[in-house]
Write a protein that holds these residues in place. Structure first.
Motif, PDB file in Angstrom:
ATOM      1  N   PRO A 165       0.792  -1.232   0.000  1.00 61.11           N
ATOM      2  CA  PRO A 165       0.000   0.000   0.000  1.00 61.11           C
ATOM      3  C   PRO A 165       0.825   1.284   0.000  1.00 61.11           C
ATOM      4  N   LEU A 166       1.933   1.294   0.744  1.00 63.78           N
ATOM      5  CA  LEU A 166       2.721   2.516   0.857  1.00 63.78           C
ATOM      6  C   LEU A 166       3.323   2.939  -0.479  1.00 63.78           C
ATOM      7  N   LEU A 167       3.514   1.981  -1.369  1.00 62.67           N
ATOM      8  CA  LEU A 167       4.099   2.276  -2.685  1.00 62.67           C
ATOM      9  C   LEU A 167       3.086   2.134  -3.809  1.00 62.67           C
ATOM     10  N   HIS A 168       1.844   1.793  -3.456  1.00 63.94           N
ATOM     11  CA  HIS A 168       0.768   1.629  -4.439  1.00 63.94           C
ATOM     12  C   HIS A 168       1.089   0.552  -5.470  1.00 63.94           C
ATOM     13  N   TRP A 169       1.768  -0.513  -5.007  1.00 60.64           N
ATOM     14  CA  TRP A 169       2.044  -1.652  -5.876  1.00 60.64           C
ATOM     15  C   TRP A 169       0.941  -2.690  -5.669  1.00 60.64           C
ATOM     16  N   VAL A 170       0.257  -3.035  -6.739  1.00 67.30           N
ATOM     17  CA  VAL A 170      -0.838  -4.007  -6.667  1.00 67.30           C
ATOM     18  C   VAL A 170      -0.633  -5.068  -7.748  1.00 67.30           C
ATOM     19  N   ASP A 171      -0.662  -6.340  -7.342  1.00 71.40           N
ATOM     20  CA  ASP A 171      -0.463  -7.462  -8.270  1.00 71.40           C
ATOM     21  C   ASP A 171       0.744  -7.219  -9.175  1.00 71.40           C
ATOM     22  N   LEU A 172       1.845  -6.867  -8.550  1.00 68.18           N
ATOM     23  CA  LEU A 172       3.072  -6.545  -9.275  1.00 68.18           C
ATOM     24  C   LEU A 172       3.975  -7.772  -9.360  1.00 68.18           C
ATOM     25  N   PRO A 173       4.270  -8.256 -10.581  1.00 67.79           N
ATOM     26  CA  PRO A 173       5.188  -9.397 -10.731  1.00 67.79           C
ATOM     27  C   PRO A 173       6.637  -8.944 -10.544  1.00 67.79           C
ATOM     28  N   LEU A 174       6.958  -8.556  -9.329  1.00 66.48           N
ATOM     29  CA  LEU A 174       8.235  -7.902  -9.043  1.00 66.48           C
ATOM     30  C   LEU A 174       9.430  -8.789  -9.364  1.00 66.48           C
ATOM     31  N   ALA A 175       9.358 -10.068  -8.995  1.00 68.09           N
ATOM     32  CA  ALA A 175      10.481 -10.970  -9.255  1.00 68.09           C
ATOM     33  C   ALA A 175      10.773 -11.059 -10.755  1.00 68.09           C
ATOM     34  N   GLU A 176       9.717 -11.158 -11.557  1.00 66.92           N
ATOM     35  CA  GLU A 176       9.900 -11.225 -13.012  1.00 66.92           C
ATOM     36  C   GLU A 176      10.476  -9.921 -13.553  1.00 66.92           C
ATOM     37  N   PHE A 177       9.972  -8.795 -13.056  1.00 67.59           N
ATOM     38  CA  PHE A 177      10.494  -7.483 -13.473  1.00 67.59           C
ATOM     39  C   PHE A 177      12.003  -7.434 -13.288  1.00 67.59           C
ATOM     40  N   VAL A 178      12.454  -7.805 -12.094  1.00 66.70           N
ATOM     41  CA  VAL A 178      13.871  -7.694 -11.768  1.00 66.70           C
ATOM     42  C   VAL A 178      14.691  -8.734 -12.522  1.00 66.70           C
ATOM     43  N   GLU A 179      14.195  -9.969 -12.600  1.00 68.33           N
ATOM     44  CA  GLU A 179      14.908 -11.023 -13.324  1.00 68.33           C
ATOM     45  C   GLU A 179      15.175 -10.643 -14.772  1.00 68.33           C
ATOM     46  N   ASN A 180      14.137 -10.133 -15.447  1.00 69.48           N
ATOM     47  CA  ASN A 180      14.278  -9.772 -16.864  1.00 69.48           C
ATOM     48  C   ASN A 180      15.320  -8.682 -17.064  1.00 69.48           C
ATOM     49  N   ARG A 181      15.357  -7.733 -16.144  1.00 64.39           N
ATOM     50  CA  ARG A 181      16.336  -6.651 -16.274  1.00 64.39           C
ATOM     51  C   ARG A 181      17.742  -7.121 -15.919  1.00 64.39           C
ATOM     52  N   LEU A 182      17.837  -8.069 -14.998  1.00 67.38           N
ATOM     53  CA  LEU A 182      19.146  -8.643 -14.697  1.00 67.38           C
ATOM     54  C   LEU A 182      19.704  -9.388 -15.903  1.00 67.38           C
ATOM     55  N   LYS A 183      18.838 -10.099 -16.612  1.00 62.87           N
ATOM     56  CA  LYS A 183      19.285 -10.840 -17.803  1.00 62.87           C
ATOM     57  C   LYS A 183      19.857  -9.900 -18.854  1.00 62.87           C
ATOM     58  N   LEU A 184      19.260  -8.727 -18.983  1.00 60.33           N
ATOM     59  CA  LEU A 184      19.763  -7.744 -19.940  1.00 60.33           C
ATOM     60  C   LEU A 184      21.169  -7.269 -19.575  1.00 60.33           C
ATOM     61  N   LYS A 185      21.499  -7.408 -18.295  1.00 61.61           N
ATOM     62  CA  LYS A 185      22.846  -7.043 -17.824  1.00 61.61           C
ATOM     63  C   LYS A 185      23.782  -8.250 -17.836  1.00 61.61           C
ATOM     64  N   GLY A 186      23.283  -9.394 -18.309  1.00 62.18           N
ATOM     65  CA  GLY A 186      24.094 -10.596 -18.344  1.00 62.18           C
ATOM     66  C   GLY A 186      24.170 -11.322 -17.024  1.00 62.18           C
ATOM     67  N   ILE A 187      23.199 -11.046 -16.121  1.00 58.77           N
ATOM     68  CA  ILE A 187      23.194 -11.682 -14.800  1.00 58.77           C
ATOM     69  C   ILE A 187      22.047 -12.678 -14.746  1.00 58.77           C
ATOM     70  N   GLU A 188      22.387 -13.958 -14.813  1.00 58.93           N
ATOM     71  CA  GLU A 188      21.387 -15.021 -14.780  1.00 58.93           C
ATOM     72  C   GLU A 188      21.274 -15.548 -13.351  1.00 58.93           C
TER      73      GLU A 188
END
Length: 374
Positions: A165-188
């Motif tokens: 609630p404090l950040l207004h994040w609702v049904d946010l696939p946060l793990a997927e968001f971060v994983e996909n961006r890590l892959k773009l940096k070459g971090i699997e």
């Protein structure tokens, strides 16, 4: 080779794995520790300890860190987890700032960074990934896991933030968001998320040596912008059927109180957060705050009958006044004799607890230990 894949002739695999898990949990809690003390604390025979510890040393998970101080008898070798074997990135998301920490297998926090917490999930994920990338670029290699602690509800798959609630994040696939961006940096690497109070109680159970090993029922209360509860019930972390157990902050204790993000009025968390505490302390009304705090805590204590309540966060600053006042208020209304229940402050601050709990969660996954709830 993952620990769970190792087998020993003549030793039932289930018993072997249970013994390994017990040994690893004891080493996490008491390292550096001798083989003799591992045997005493676990009840596992010395020959079995010697064999299993030997396999952990041979595979590089445990290392010698010296010997016991001189005294009667032979000095004994002390063992700890190998800090060079693996590390995780543990992240604690706060309202204003996010802490990003590198924690190695010996549970040492060797690098810690602070970034601004953005309400925009895309911006937050991008800035977090930049920070993780900087850690990796320092010659650290790749993290075994990235674990993110959030102040809100998390789905049971530990991938989606249902509501922060404090950040207004609702049904946010946060793990997927971060994983996909890590892959773009070459971090699997795998990313998982969890509630901050659930990770906080994990740190207390696993690392706080003040809590007796015999205690099987522990309530952890985290006071930050709101209040979160972590539960250790009958010897196990308790998360409920939908991974939302412990949301006692949403019990209404004042029907005329402020509106909560859940739509109800007077929820406990709207009345006893850090801002409410600071406001009442400025007006010299700490006792008024403790009256509200004790109402909610009493409901939890009467409902769960814990061995101990561990309090972390904003209240620790006023602990010398808080502890006797809380004990007095609970004594007057508890349904049982409070002399059998302890109240202590956390061994860690409100950011450190979730970070260490997140690190434990990631490192246990790395060691392939089946915890049953995480």
């Amino acid at each position: 080779m993952p620990i769970s894949e190792r087998r020993s002739a003549g030793v039932p695999s289930e018993l072997r794995e249970r013994n390994l898990k017990t040994i690893i949990d004891v080493v996490f809690r008491y390292q550096p520790i001798s083989r003799t003390n591992i045997s005493k604390l676990t009840g596992i025979s010395k020959p079995t300890i010697s064999k299993l510890v030997g396999s952990l040393i041979n595979e590089g998970y445990l290392v010698s860190t010296g010997k016991t101080s001189s005294g009667l008898g032979k000095r004994q070798e002390l063992l700890s987890f190998n800090p060079d074997k693996a590390f995780v990135i543990s992240v604690d998301v706060g309202l204003a700032t996010t802490i990003v920490a590198k924690v190695d297998l010996s549970m040492k926090m060797t690098d810690k960074y602070e970034i601004t917490t953005s309400e925009s999930p895309e911006k937050f994920a991008s800035e977090l990934v930049d920070c993780v990338s900087n850690v990796c670029d320092k010659g650290n290699g790749l993290p075994s896991y990235v674990v993110i602690s959030v102040p809100g509800l998390v789905r049971g798959d530990l991938r989606t933030a249902i509501n922060v609630p404090l950040l207004h994040w609702v049904d946010l696939p946060l793990a997927e968001f971060v994983e996909n961006r890590l892959k773009l940096k070459g971090i699997e690497t795998s990313v998982t998320i969890n509630n901050d109070a659930k990770l906080g109680v994990l740190a207390e159970v696993a690392l706080n040596q003040v809590i007796p090993d015999r205690f099987r029922n522990i309530v952890y209360v985290l006071v930050k912008e709101g209040v979160g509860i972590g539960l250790f019930i009958n010897g196990s972390l308790y998360v409920g059927s939908n991974h939302i157990a412990g949301e006692f902050g949403h019990m209404s204790i004042d029907p005329d109180g402020p509106e909560c993000s859940c739509g109800r009025r007077g929820c406990w968390l709207t009345l006893v957060g850090s801002r409410e505490l600071e406001s009442l302390v400025r007006d010299n009304r700490l006792n008024d705050y403790l009256e509200l705090f004790s109402v909610g805590l009493l409901n939890i204590v009467n409902g769960l009958d814990p061995d101990i309540v561990v309090i972390s966060g904003a209240l620790e600053e006023y602990w010398d006044n808080v502890l006797p006042a809380l004990k007095a208020k609970l004594k007057n209304s508890a349904l049982f004799e409070l002399s059998s229940m302890e109240i202590i402050k956390s061994a860690f601050d409100d950011r450190e607890g979730p970070i260490l709990g997140g690190a434990l969660m990631g490192l246990r996954k790395y060691l392939n230990i089946e915890t049953g709830v995480l």
